[in-house]
Design an enzyme around this catalytic site. Structure first.
Site, PDB file in Angstrom:
ATOM      1  N   TYR A  63      -0.498  -9.656  -2.990  1.00 38.49           N
ATOM      2  CA  TYR A  63      -0.400  -8.254  -3.380  1.00 38.49           C
ATOM      3  C   TYR A  63       0.444  -8.191  -4.653  1.00 38.49           C
ATOM      4  O   TYR A  63       1.657  -8.355  -4.629  1.00 38.49           O
ATOM      5  CB  TYR A  63       0.268  -7.418  -2.294  1.00 38.49           C
ATOM      6  CG  TYR A  63      -0.514  -7.265  -1.017  1.00 38.49           C
ATOM      7  CD1 TYR A  63      -1.872  -7.556  -0.945  1.00 38.49           C
ATOM      8  CD2 TYR A  63       0.116  -6.813   0.137  1.00 38.49           C
ATOM      9  CE1 TYR A  63      -2.577  -7.405   0.233  1.00 38.49           C
ATOM     10  CE2 TYR A  63      -0.584  -6.654   1.323  1.00 38.49           C
ATOM     11  CZ  TYR A  63      -1.922  -6.959   1.372  1.00 38.49           C
ATOM     12  OH  TYR A  63      -2.615  -6.808   2.548  1.00 38.49           O
ATOM     13  N   GLY A 218      -8.684   3.301   4.260  1.00 35.37           N
ATOM     14  CA  GLY A 218      -8.498   2.485   3.066  1.00 35.37           C
ATOM     15  C   GLY A 218      -8.626   3.299   1.795  1.00 35.37           C
ATOM     16  O   GLY A 218      -8.073   4.393   1.669  1.00 35.37           O
ATOM     17  N   LEU A 222     -10.640   8.678   5.632  1.00 35.78           N
ATOM     18  CA  LEU A 222     -11.529   9.166   6.675  1.00 35.78           C
ATOM     19  C   LEU A 222     -11.846  10.635   6.469  1.00 35.78           C
ATOM     20  O   LEU A 222     -10.969  11.437   6.142  1.00 35.78           O
ATOM     21  CB  LEU A 222     -10.876   8.994   8.049  1.00 35.78           C
ATOM     22  CG  LEU A 222     -10.514   7.566   8.479  1.00 35.78           C
ATOM     23  CD1 LEU A 222      -9.830   7.598   9.835  1.00 35.78           C
ATOM     24  CD2 LEU A 222     -11.754   6.685   8.534  1.00 35.78           C
TER      25      LEU A 222
END
Length: 293
Positions: A63, A218, A222
């Site tokens: 990351y 992500g 949603l």
């Protein structure tokens, strides 16, 4: 202050952690690449997460790369005795921010040592093998014997306390368990994406933690009219309801919602105290049932 103990605790290796954790991926720059826009804000989120009771942080040295681990070390080292830091290996980043599989034993050894150095620890609490087999981003069948055996050897050397797998199929979990003890599985799962339903139940019976990544969708949050309606009725946000549903789904689920915002951090943590009735749960379950073939 939000009391995240209301969501309970669960085993993660030889430790017991609160089920509401924190994922550090979003602390890096856009596309999980480069430094954050506001470094001090990123450090503040990490410190506030731990101050709020979070004792399980998910990260990886790819990351950034290296960015989130460096932030975690700057913000929190020396670490609280009860803090479990879970990292993952199996990829490196290209100069163009691409994600490049890196499964050779030499790659994994280098990755483990990078994590040790950047987190400032002598041994890593948990290391997940992030599995990338073939093209595409979802799980795909294929042997993981060589890379997982390499990690098991690093564990025997005392560099890793516990092992897990990420983006894995049920067969790969079984293969990994034949090589070394698996304490967690980290896969894509949320209210809408429900393909791991059977695996979650299988792992619950084995006492293995299931840690859903993208618990809120992500990079594409949603969206559901039912989810929005339920949230309105409960005086909560849709994302809080989605997290509360995961906590109800199975007792071995540990959450790692990520954010780079203090406000969103507190919003996520408040989901630990959100109660869902059986009637509400049935309405939410139907969202996923419509998408599972």
């Amino acid at each position: 202050m939000t009391d995240i103990t209301t969501s309970g605790a669960s085993a993660l290796g030889n430790r017991t952690v609160k089920r509401m954790g924190y994922g550090a991926m979003q602390l890096a720059g856009p596309g999980v690449f480069g430094p954050p826009k506001d470094r001090q804000a990123a450090l503040a989120v990490l410190r506030e997460a731990v101050a709020s009771g979070v004792d399980h942080i998910d990260t990886s040295d790819f990351y950034g790369p290296h960015i989130t681990n460096e932030l975690i070390r700057e913000a929190l080292h020396p670490y609280p005795d009860d803090l479990v830091i879970v990292t993952k290996v199996g990829a490196v980043r290209g100069d163009d921010a691409s994600w490049i599989p890196a499964f050779a034993p030499t790659d994994l050894t280098r990755a483990v040592h990078d994590n040790l150095r950047n987190l400032g620890v002598q041994a890593l609490d948990v290391v997940n093998l992030r599995i990338i087999v073939g093209s595409g981003h979802g799980p795909a069948e294929g042997s993981i014997e060589e890379p997982f055996t390499a990690l098991a050897e690093l564990q025997r050397q005392g560099l890793i306390h516990h092992l897990g797998v990420s983006n894995a199929t049920s067969a790969q979990v079984a293969q990994a368990r034949g090589i070394a003890k698996v304490v967690c599985v980290q896969n894509h799962y949320n209210l809408v994406h429900r393909t791991d339903d059977a695996l979650i139940d299988e792992l619950a019976d084995l006492g293995i933690a299931y840690v859903p990544f993208f618990p809120l969708g992500g990079f594409t949050p949603l969206q559901s009219s039912i989810l929005s309606d339920v949230a309105g009725e409960l005086g909560a946000t849709p994302m809080q309801v989605a997290l509360a549903w995961l906590l109800r789904r199975a007792p071995n689920i540990l959450l790692i919602p990520g954010t780079s915002s203090l406000d969103h951090l507190h919003e996520n943590l408040r989901a630990a105290g959100l109660k869902l009735s059986d009637e509400v749960l049935a309405r939410l379950d139907a969202i996923g049932e419509k998408t599972v073939q």
